[in-house]
Design an enzyme around this catalytic site. Structure first.
Site, mmCIF file in Angstrom:
data_model
loop_
_atom_site.group_PDB
_atom_site.id
_atom_site.type_symbol
_atom_site.label_atom_id
_atom_site.label_comp_id
_atom_site.label_asym_id
_atom_site.label_seq_id
_atom_site.Cartn_x
_atom_site.Cartn_y
_atom_site.Cartn_z
ATOM 1 N N LYS A 34 0.812 -1.221 0.000
ATOM 2 C CA LYS A 34 0.000 0.000 0.000
ATOM 3 C C LYS A 34 0.844 1.268 0.000
ATOM 4 O O LYS A 34 0.498 2.251 -0.663
ATOM 5 C CB LYS A 34 -0.963 0.010 1.188
ATOM 6 N N THR A 35 1.954 1.273 0.750
ATOM 7 C CA THR A 35 2.783 2.483 0.796
ATOM 8 C C THR A 35 3.358 2.782 -0.584
ATOM 9 O O THR A 35 3.456 3.938 -0.998
ATOM 10 C CB THR A 35 3.918 2.312 1.822
ATOM 11 N N ASP A 215 -3.470 7.995 4.169
ATOM 12 C CA ASP A 215 -2.980 6.646 4.445
ATOM 13 C C ASP A 215 -3.568 6.144 5.771
ATOM 14 O O ASP A 215 -3.935 6.947 6.635
ATOM 15 C CB ASP A 215 -1.452 6.662 4.516
ATOM 16 N N GLU A 216 -3.651 4.833 5.938
ATOM 17 C CA GLU A 216 -4.187 4.211 7.161
ATOM 18 C C GLU A 216 -5.559 4.795 7.513
ATOM 19 O O GLU A 216 -5.856 5.122 8.666
ATOM 20 C CB GLU A 216 -3.221 4.398 8.337
ATOM 21 N N GLN A 246 -7.630 -4.366 9.552
ATOM 22 C CA GLN A 246 -6.506 -4.010 10.408
ATOM 23 C C GLN A 246 -6.807 -2.776 11.266
ATOM 24 O O GLN A 246 -5.894 -2.081 11.710
ATOM 25 C CB GLN A 246 -5.249 -3.767 9.563
ATOM 26 N N ARG A 604 1.777 -10.840 10.147
ATOM 27 C CA ARG A 604 3.140 -10.298 10.292
ATOM 28 C C ARG A 604 4.190 -11.336 9.876
ATOM 29 O O ARG A 604 5.347 -11.009 9.669
ATOM 30 C CB ARG A 604 3.437 -9.922 11.742
#
Length: 729
Positions: A34-35, A215-216, A246, A604
Site C-alpha cells: 500500500k505504501t 494513508d491508514e 486491520q 506479520r
C-alpha cells in the site's frame, strides 16, 4: 515505453496509481504494497502536471510521513509535504486561528500541561484529586473530543466522574482560550470548527488542495473524517488507503465505520482491492483469511499469493506458562542452529504482562531479546514502584527507594515538604524511613501530609511483619494499605488496564517464588529465600536487561507489531480471556476488534508461525484452568501441526472449546517413590533434584532444580520424569 512509476506494479496497484479524477478507495490487504501505491500515485500526479503544493497527503505518525515523502523524492518527482493530521491542522491554525480568537503564536499544550491546568481548576472549585485524578478527567475530555461530542450529548451522565467532566468542560476551554493555548485534540476540533462556521475559508482550502490522499484511513476517528469531508467534499479527488481488517485502535477513538461508510459517502467511488500479498506463505494467508472471515464489519477482499504453501502452522499446547515460554525459546534456539538470525524472530502477546515469563526463559537460555514499543517487565513504572516498597522493607536505609514511594500514591507531600523531612532526619541522624515513622517530626507539614505519612508508616510496619511469611504476604499488605492499584488504574488512559494486569502478574510472580523451595547459594551461603531472596532474584533478572548491540529476538504486543513483519513469528497466550481479552468477550464490537488483532498477528509472519496456549495459567496469584482461544478453533485443522517437544507427546484435538488435547497417560510405577530430594531425569533438561511436590492426581506438580541451576515446574501427569535415585542434599 518504460514507465518507472508503474512498470513494477501489479494490475491493481497500477490501476490505483493511474486513477484520474474523483474519489478513490484502495482496500490494501496486509503485505500488499500500500505504501508503494500511495507514493507512486503522488509521483504520478506530479509528473502529470499537478504541483506539489496542490497535494495534501496525511498519515498518522511523523515517521510514516517522512518515509512517504522520502520515497516520492527518490522517484525523482521532487519534494512533497506529507503531514500528520495534527501537524497539518496546527499549521493551518497559525493562519486562521484568529477566527476563533487565537493568536498566530498560540501555545500547544501536551498531556502534562493539560492535566496541570485541570488540577488548578479542580483546586479553584475545591474539588479534591481524590474524587478523580486530573489525568482521568483529561483523558475523558480527550475521548469526547475525538468522538466529536460534548458532555451535553449525555455520554458522561450517570457517574460522579462524568458530572465532574461536565463541570470542568466549560472552565477548561475558557482558560485555554484566555491563555491562547490548544491541546492536541483542539488542533483538530478547532480547525474543524473554522471549516464549519466559515464556508469561505473551507472553500479556500478546497481550492488550495484539490488532491487529497490519506494513508491508514481505517484508523481515523470521527473528527478526522469530518475534517476530510470538509476539505474535500464529494465528489472530490480524495484517495483513501486502508484495510478495515486491520483497524485495531478503537481504544484511541478510531472508528472502523469510516472506511466502511466511505464508498456510500463518496458515491460514485472507484474501489481498488490490493489482494496480492508479497509477504507470507499461502498457509499463513489462508489461516488469517479464515479467521477474519468471521467478522461482519468488513469489506470483502481475499488475499492471494504466488508463494508456495509453506510449512504448517505449529500448534503448541503447554501445561503452563513456564513450559510455554521454555518451549518457545527452545524452538527459537533450534532456528538459530539452522542459520536463522535472532533479528528475524518475533514473539507477540496480547498484553504486556505476558512478557515476564517469556523474558525469564530467554534469559535462562541466553537468548538476546528486545522489547519493542515498551519496557521490560521489571522496568515498568508500576512494577518499580512496588519493588521500591519491598526494598524498603528489606533495607530500611534504602533512601532512594524510600524517596520513590513516600508520595506514591500522592499523600500531600511536595518537594519542599520532603526536603524539610530529610533535613530534620539528617539533623537527628535518622533515615527517611525512620522519620516517616516518627509522627513528632511531622509538625511542620500540612494536615493531609501528616495523615498520609501516618498511613504509610502503618502500612510499612504491617508489611514488615508480613514479610517473614514471604514476598507475596508483604506485597499483599502493601497493595491493601497503600491502595496502589486504585492509584495506578485511575489515570483514565488506555494503559490503566495494562498497569492493573502488570501488578497482577507481579503478585503471581511472588506467589510462584514463595512456593518454590529455597536454593542454596553457589558460595555455600544460606538459601536466598523469602523477601530478600525475591529481591535478589529480581535484581539478577534486571541486571541482564542491558541492551546488546547484536541481533536480538523482538518481543512486543500485537498492537506494537502493526506495520512490521518477520520471517518467524510466535504468538503466545492464545486463551479465552487473554486473547481475546476478558474485557471483549461479551461485546460483539470489541470482539471483532480482537479478531482483527489476531489477523494482524498472523499476517506479520513471512515463513513460519507457532501458536501457543496453556492449560493452566496463574492469574493474580491464583492458578486457573484456561480454554484455548476461539481464534485457534477458527483456523482450518489441516493447516495446523501439533508441535511435539522431545519430552512430550500429545495429539491435537480442538473438537471442544473445553478440550485440552492431552493424550499421555503417566506410568504410575515410574513415579513410585517420587519425593522431595530425589534425583530425576528429563529428556530435554537432563538431571535434577525434586525441590517441591504439590497437588494430587491430575493436578500433581513438581518443581525440579536441574544441574544447570534453573528451576522448572511440571505437571507430573505429562512431565515424563524418570526416577534416578534417592539423594538428600
Amino acid at each position: 515505453m518504460n514507465d518507472p512509476i508503474i512498470d513494477d506494479l501489479n494490475e491493481e496497484q497500477a490501476a490505483a496509481v493511474m486513477h484520474g479524477t474523483g474519489p478513490l478507495m484502495v482496500l490494501a490487504g496486509a503485505g500488499s504494497g500500500k505504501t508503494r501505491v500511495v507514493t507512486r500515485r503522488i509521483a504520478r500526479l506530479m509528473r502529470d502536471g499537478v504541483e506539489s503544493r496542490q497535494i495534501l497527503a496525511m498519515t498518522f505518525t511523523n515517521k510514516a510521513a517522512g518515509e512517504m515523502a522520502k520515497r516520492v523524492e527518490e522517484l525523482g518527482s521532487g519534494y512533497v509535504r506529507v503531514a500528520t493530521f495534527h501537524s497539518a491542522c496546527a499549521r493551518f491554525l497559525r493562519s486562521d486561528g484568529y477566527l476563533l480568537g487565537f493568536q498566530p503564536d498560540f501555545s500547544i499544550y501536551d498531556t502534562k500541561d493539560r492535566d496541570s491546568l485541570i488540577k488548578e481548576l479542580m483546586a479553584d472549585m475545591h474539588v479534591s484529586t481524590k474524587e478523580a485524578k486530573p489525568s482521568m478527567i483529561g483523558s475523558m475530555i480527550s475521548r469526547l473530543k475525538n468522538a466529536a461530542l460534548t458532555p451535553s450529548d449525555g455520554m458522561m451522565s450517570g457517574s460522579d466522574v462524568g458530572r465532574l467532566v461536565e463541570r470542568l468542560w466549560g472552565p477548561y476551554h475558557e482558560r485555554m482560550r484566555k491563555a491562547s493555548a490548544m491541546d492536541f485534540d483542539d488542533l483538530l476540533g478547532n480547525f474543524l470548527q473554522i471549516l464549519r462556521e466559515h464556508p469561505a475559508v473551507a472553500e479556500q482550502y478546497q481550492t488550495r488542495f484539490p488532491w487529497l490522499l490519506v494513508d491508514e484511513f481505517q484508523d481515523t476517528n470521527r473528527v478526522q473524517y469530518d475534517l476530510l469531508k470538509l476539505l474535500c467534499p464529494p465528489p472530490g479527488n480524495m484517495c483513501v488507503v486502508g484495510d478495515p481488517d486491520q483497524s485495531i485502535y478503537g481504544f484511541r477513538g478510531a472508528e472502523v465505520r469510516n472506511i466502511l461508510d466511505y464508498e456510500n459517502d463518496y458515491d460514485p467511488c472507484k474501489v481498488v482491492r490490493l489482494e496480492q500479498n508479497y509477504r507470507s506463505t499461502a498457509n499463513i494467508l489462508r489461516a488469517a483469511e479464515t479467521v477474519i472471515a468471521n467478522n461482519t464489519s468488513r469489506l470483502d477482499k481475499r488475499l492471494r499469493t504466488d508463494e508456495p504453501p509453506g510449512a504448517s502452522l505449529l500448534r503448541l499446547k503447554a501445561s503452563g506458562a513456564t513450559e510455554e515460554a521454555a518451549t518457545i525459546v527452545d524452538r527459537i534456539k533450534d532456528l538459530g542452529e539452522e542459520g536463522v538470525g535472532f533479528e528475524e524472530v518475533a514473539i507477540f502477546y496480547r498484553a504486556h504482562w505476558l512478557s515476564r515469563g517469556l523474558e525469564q526463559a530467554l534469559k535462562d537460555k541466553g537468548v538476546p531479546y528486545e522489547i519493542v514499543g515498551g519496557q521490560t517487565f521489571f522496568e515498568r513504572r508500576e512494577i518499580k514502584d512496588l519493588l521500591a516498597y519491598l526494598r524498603v522493607l528489606a533495607n530500611p536505609l534504602d533512601e532512594v527507594s524510600m524517596k520513590r514511594i513516600v508520595n506514591v500514591p500522592p499523600r500531600g507531600l511536595g518537594k519542599i515538604s520532603l526536603e524539610k523531612l530529610q533535613a530534620a532526619g539528617f539533623a537527628e541522624g535518622m533515615s527517611l524511613r525512620e522519620v516517616v515513622g516518627e509522627s513528632s517530626m511531622h509538625s511542620m507539614l500540612g494536615a493531609k501530609a501528616r495523615k498520609g505519612l501516618k498511613e504509610l508508616a502503618e502500612t510499612l510496619e504491617k508489611a514488615q511483619a508480613a514479610a517473614q511469611y514471604g514476598a507475596h504476604a508483604a506485597l499483599k499488605v502493601i497493595l491493601d494499605g497503600s491502595r496502589y492499584v486504585l492509584h495506578a488504574t485511575s489515570f483514565g488512559d488506555a494503559e490503566d488496564t495494562a498497569r492493573e494486569d502488570n501488578i497482577a502478574e507481579l503478585v503471581s510472580d511472588t506467589v510462584q517464588f514463595d512456593a518454590a523451595p529455597a536454593v542454596e547459594e553457589d558460595d555455600g551461603g544460606p538459601p536466598a529465600d523469602g523477601l530478600p531472596g525475591y529481591l535478589q532474584h529480581v535484581s539478577l533478572l534486571t541486571s541482564a536487561d542491558k541492551k546488546d548491540e547484536g541481533p536480538a529476538v523482538r518481543m512486543m504486543t500485537v498492537h506494537a507489531a502493526k506495520g512490521l513483519e518477520f520471517h518467524h513469528v510466535f504468538v503466545a497466550g492464545l486463551e479465552e480471556g487473554v486473547f481475546p481479552s476478558i474485557r471483549s468477550v461479551d461485546d460483539p464490537e470489541t470482539l471483532e476488534e480482537e479478531r482483527r488483532l489476531m489477523y494482524v498477528a498472523l499476517t506479520r509472519a513471512r515463513r513460519t508461525l507457532m501458536l501457543s496456549s496453556v492449560r493452566d495459567r496463574m492469574v493474580n496469584g491464583s492458578m486457573e484452568t484456561m480454554r484455548p482461544s476461539r481464534f485457534l478453533r477458527e483456523i482450518p485443522k489441516e493447516l495446523l501441526e501439533s508441535y511435539t517437544p522431545s519430552w512430550r507427546r500429545y495429539d491435537i484435538d480442538e473438537q471442544s472449546s473445553h478440550s485440552t488435547g492431552w493424550s499421555v497417560t503417566p506410568d504410575p510405577e515410574a513415579l513410585e517413590g517420587l519425593q522431595k530430594g530425589v534425583r530425576v531425569r528429563h529428556d530435554l533438561y537432563g538431571s535434577g533434584v525434586v525441590r517441591r511436590l504439590s497437588g494430587r492426581g491430575m493436578t500433581a506438580r513438581a518443581i525440579v532444580r536441574f544441574d544447570d541451576g534453573v528451576e522448572r515446574e511440571f505437571v507430573l501427569e505429562y512431565a515424563g520424569l524418570q526416577l534416578l535415585e534417592d539423594m538428600e542434599f
